[in-house]
Structure formats: structure tokens, C-alpha cells
Scaffold this active site. Structure first.
Site, PDB file in Angstrom:
ATOM      1  N   SER B  27       0.909  -1.348   0.046  1.00 17.55           N
ATOM      2  CA  SER B  27      -0.004   0.016   0.060  1.00 17.55           C
ATOM      3  C   SER B  27       0.903   1.174  -0.016  1.00 17.55           C
ATOM      4  CB  SER B  27      -1.267  -0.001   1.091  1.00 17.55           C
ATOM      5  OG  SER B  27      -0.522   0.203   2.339  1.00 17.55           O
ATOM      6  N   HIS B  54      -2.844  -0.961  -2.673  1.00 14.33           N
ATOM      7  CA  HIS B  54      -4.006   0.092  -2.243  1.00 14.33           C
ATOM      8  C   HIS B  54      -3.481   1.363  -2.326  1.00 14.33           C
ATOM      9  CE1 HIS B  54      -4.430  -3.256   1.286  1.00 14.33           C
ATOM     10  NE2 HIS B  54      -5.010  -3.599  -0.125  1.00 14.33           N
ATOM     11  N   ASP B 147      -2.980  -5.831   6.253  1.00 13.40           N
ATOM     12  CA  ASP B 147      -3.679  -6.630   5.204  1.00 13.40           C
ATOM     13  C   ASP B 147      -2.517  -7.431   4.390  1.00 13.40           C
ATOM     14  OD1 ASP B 147      -5.226  -7.881   3.136  1.00 13.40           O
ATOM     15  OD2 ASP B 147      -5.143  -6.070   1.767  1.00 13.40           O
TER      16      ASP B 147
END
Ligand code: SAM
Lengths: 276, 202
Positions: B27, B54, B147
Site C-alpha cells: 500500500s 491499495h 492486510d
């Protein structure tokens, strides 16, 4: 054999049990995401998937939980605003010519999308003569949809989407709100019939001018997708419209030739006159 | 040149296997890290590369184009039902979970967010672990949430090889640290060494 392969066998048995017991057939759903959901069901009961089978067979109250978990009742107001804009600008004007209009949203989940559509129909002056059918297999989602009550914390995003989708008034014109929830006005709610309908096993239930079925076919395998596209074909009037999810595959559509692009970038199709 | 056959896994568990696929999650700071990894792949690179990053929803649409500028491999957004080709880089579309089916075609879902995100690295990694087993390399790069940690565990459990970017050199260290904390990382490396490990499995 590794755990994951054993789980695959268990899932197959579980789905067979569900099918034989209740006629709910998830066997042709896309495997990877279905597996996640079945494992979620087992985790919630702290059981293995195989141990869920007796629950499915003998505990009737368990069925609702299974359906709630296996279906994915997630929806949004005007998700992908350009698609709704395109429906408003290129499809609804063509529906003007019908004295009575039927619209079917298949897989409506909790209803956000079908209310988006109803608002648009009202703004285009069509709602009066339109009957909207919104169907799903998830009864608890259907009840929520019918209530038309949604948490306010999403409102800002919905308002923005509404404007981007070409909204002609204010989104706030369509609901009453308190601190936590907003409720869609009754005049919109009463134009929609919410009903249980299973795309896997149920057939045509009426003739419609427009079908909206977004982000449902992505959960089905090729075979089931084709069955459902046939069902849509048979449910549409001549030249009727079908709108699918923005990122859905065109393969089945192209192979079957039941539909031709109307506005392909927004996944809007119309029923083909002659199928070759 | 297209690698036409996927070697089946041999018995020796620790033997160096050729990877059929590399899954990468990141991310915050991910674009830069992805460039450093992907730009080092030669054009003969024969594994499928699948990425969940992300990044702000607006720019994630542009991610394939941004990566393609400097990467020698073809880069595109993964499309539903499209077969995963060797030597090709796929990026998850914004707002959908990306999964890979057991027969190695892509699938999308709009299931609930996992760890507050969609696409979720965990979702991709779990499905890829099933689809590729020992022929998979799982990679966690820089990132600002947890995540990917569960997903990396699944990759490892299925016999895959797992790599995590050295947190001290990462733009954001939460994601690599969370992945390391699961105990599922085979190696924790700075990017150049991490790339070398991937190329080693070619
Ligand atoms: C992700 S939601 C999509 C909701 C809505 N179309 C949208 O995009 O906002 C998918 C819905 O399809 C429904 N569904 C799944 N299988 C179905 C079936 N066989 N027949 C009818 N609906 C089904 C699920 O219950 C779920 O509500």
C-alpha cells in the site's frame, strides 16, 4: 493430502447437501470466492465444513444463515455514476414510448441500487407508469431493501455519486433522516415490488423493458452465466436493455450473441433481434 | 518466448522450484517499490505476476499504465475470466477483490471489505495459494496496514515461498512488520536481494 484440498472435498459435499435438501444450487458458482464464504460459515460455527452438513440437513432455521453468508448482499447508491448517467441519457429516453414500463433488477441485495434507479425514473418523468421488480435469493437483504432504511454515514458519498450520475435535484429530496438513518420516501418505495427469485432455478416471471443485473454474474461460472443470460433474453421485450457490472466479462455475451452493445463502455446492451 | 509448460512440483520440499506465479501486495509507498521490483524483471520473465496495491481509488486506475512505462513485461488490469498468462503483470481493478480460480483464470468479487480494504491482499493470496500451491511466490512490500499477513500465511501453508521487504527500508513498515509477525516469511530482504530471490525461481 493438504488441508485445502480436503476442504475442497468438504465444500463439494456441503453444496450437494444444500442442493438435495433445499434445492439451492451453488455448485456452479465461481469457486474461489465461494470457498471463502463457506469457510466463513464454518469459522462462525467453529466447525469444519463437513460438520456443517448435519446442520444443513436437520436444522431448518440454519438455512437462512447459509443463504445470508453465501450470497453477497452488498450494494451502493449509484455505484459507477457514469453508468447511471448513461442509463439516464441513452436508455430512459427510449423507454418514453412505452405506455407501461417494467424494470427488473436481478440480485438487488439491500436495495441501494434499485432506489437509485427509481429516483432517476422519477426525475425523467417515467416512474408513474413504471413497475419495478427487485429480486434476490437473500430474504433478509430483501427485507432491508423493502424497508429502504440506510445508515447516514454513507450519505456524503451517495450525494456525490448522485450528482455525478446526472442527478437533477438534491439527493436529500428523496429521504427523511434522523441522526443515524435515512429512509427513502414511500412514493418511491411503493413503486418497487421486492420478491424472492433464484436466477439459478427460477424462470421468466414477466416481460420487461430493462434489466439491471450488476455484480451478480461475476459470482457464477460460465455455464450458469449463460443460463442466466438466456433467462434475461427471454424476459426482455424486443429491443429491451440489459445493464451488467462495469468489470464483468464480455465473453459469454459475445459467444451467445443474444445481446448487442448499446453503450459498451458502460456495459449496456440491447436484445438482439435475430440470433444467428 | 512464452513458457509453455508449468513444471509440476517435485517431491523434495526444499528444492528450488520454478515459480509459476508471483503475487505482490503493498500500500503506502507501493508505487515506488513496485517499480523497483518489476523494472528488474527481464523480458524473458516467465511467471505470472499479480498485484494488489491499495492506492487512492482515482490513481489505481492508472497503475497499469504507470507500471508499463518502465516494466519490460506487458502490464494490464486483471479482467474477470481472463486466463493468467506467464510473463504478464496483472493489477487488481479498483473496488473489486481479485481472486484466481483453481483453473487459473481471474475472478472478481465485490464481497465486503477485508481489513477495511477492497481489493484485499489476503483475498488474492488465499486464492493464489490454492491455485498455485508450491509454485507460488508471495511478496509483501511497504504498506500502512495489516492486510496481507494472513494471506502470506496461506501461501506458506500451501508450500509456496514467501518474501517480505525489510521494514527499515520500507516507506511504511506496518504491512511488512505484520507479515513478519505471523512467522510465515521465508526471507526478509531489502528490495534488490528480494528481486534476486524472485529471479532465482525462474
Ligand atoms: C454483490 S450483490 C450486487 C447488488 C447490486 N446489484 C449492486 O451491484 O449494488 C449480489 C447479489 O446477488 C444475489 N444473488 C446471488 N446469487 C443469486 C441467485 N442465484 N439469484 C438471485 N440473486 C442472487 C446475492 O444475494 C446478492 O444480494
Amino acid at each position: 493430502m493438504d488441508e485445502s484440498k480436503i476442504q475442497d472435498i468438504e465444500i463439494g459435499l456441503f453444496l450437494d447437501a444444500l442442493y438435495q435438501r433445499y434445492d439451492y444450487d451453488f455448485r456452479n458458482y465461481a469457486k474461489a470466492s465461494l470457498k471463502r464464504r463457506v469457510l466463513g460459515l464454518a469459522a462462525a460455527e467453529r466447525l469444519s465444513v463437513a460438520e456443517l452438513i448435519p446442520l444443513v440437513l436437520r436444522r431448518e432455521d440454519y438455512l437462512a444463515e447459509v443463504i445470508a453468508q453465501l450470497s453477497v448482499p452488498v450494494s451502493d447508491m449509484y455505484r459507477d455514476p457514469p453508468v447511471f448517467k448513461a442509463l439516464r441519457e441513452t436508455v430512459l429516453p427510449l423507454l418514453q414510448t412505452y405506455p407501461r414500463i417494467n424494470v427488473w433488477q436481478a440480485g438487488c441485495a439491500t436495495g441501494e441500487e434499485v432506489y437509485s434507479l427509481a429516483i432517476m425514473l422519477e426525475e425523467e418523468g417515467l416512474l408513474e407508469r413504471t413497475q419495478i421488480y427487485a429480486t434476490d435469493i437473500n430474504d433478509s437483504a430483501l427485507h432491508k431493501a423493502e424497508d429502504g432504511i440506510f445508515p447516514v454515514h454513507n450519505l456524503a458519498g451517495f450525494e456525490k455519486n448522485y450528482k455525478n450520475a446526472g442527478g437533477k435535484a438534491e439527493f436529500a429530496d428523496y429521504y427523511v433522516a434522523n441522526a443515524d438513518f435515512f429512509r427513502i420516501y414511500k412514493r418511491l418505495r411503493q413503486k418497487i415490488v421486492f420478491a424472492h427469485h433464484n436466477l439459478v432455478s427460477d424462470g421468466v416471471f414477466c416481460e420487461v423493458q430493462l434489466i439491471l443485473c450488476r455484480n451478480v454474474l461475476i459470482y457464477f461460472n460460465d455455464e450458469l452465466q449463460k443460463r442466466v443470460l438466456e433467462l434475461f433474453y427471454n424476459s426482455l421485450v424486443r429491443g429491451g436493455f440489459l445493464c451488467l457490472g462495469t468489470r464483468e466479462s464480455l465473453r459469454s455475451i459475445e459467444e451467445q450473441r443474444l445481446f448487442a452493445p448499446h453503450q459498451a463502455d458502460c456495459m449496456i446492451f440491447h436484445k438482439n433481434g435475430v440470433v444467428t | 518466448m512464452i513458457a509453455s509448460s508449468i513444471p509440476t512440483a517435485g517431491k523434495a520440499a526444499s528444492a528450488h522450484r520454478t515459480a509459476a506465479a508471483v503475487v505482490i501486495g503493498c500500500s503506502a509507498g507501493g508505487l515506488d517499490a513496485l517499480h523497483k521490483v518489476l523494472d528488474a524483471f527481464p523480458k524473458e520473465f516467465a511467471a505470472t505476476v499479480i498485484i494488489v496495491a491499495h492506492i487512492a481509488a482515482d490513481s489505481v486506475n492508472l497503475l497499469p499504465a504507470l507500471l508499463a512505462k518502465t516494466c519490460r513485461l506487458a502490464v494490464s488490469e486483471a479482467r474477470e475470466r481472463e486466463p493468467a498468462l506467464p510473463g504478464h503483470v496483472y493489477v487488481a481493478p479498483p473496488n473489486y477483490h481479485l481472486l484466481i480460480e483453481p483453473n487459473r483464470v481471474f475472478a472478481l468479487s465485490v464481497d465486503e471489505r477485508v481489513c477495511f480494504v477492497r481489493p484485499s491482499i489476503d483475498v488474492l493470496f488465499h486464492s493464489a495459494a490454492d491455485a498455485y500451491g508450491e509454485q507460488l511466490v508471495g511478496v509483501i512490500l511497504t504498506g500502512a496496514n495489516n492486510d496481507g499477513a494472513e494471506g502470506l500465511k496461506a501461501v506458506k501453508a500451501a508450500g509456496g515461498f514467501t518474501l517480505v521487504q525489510e521494514p527499515s527500508g520500507a516507506y511504511a513498515d506496518t504491512m511488512p512488520k505484520a507479515a513478519i509477525a505471523t512467522g510465515a516469511a521465508d526471507k526478509v530482504l531489502a528490495l534488490p536481494a528480494l528481486v534476486a530471490e524472485i529471479l532465482n525461481r525462474q
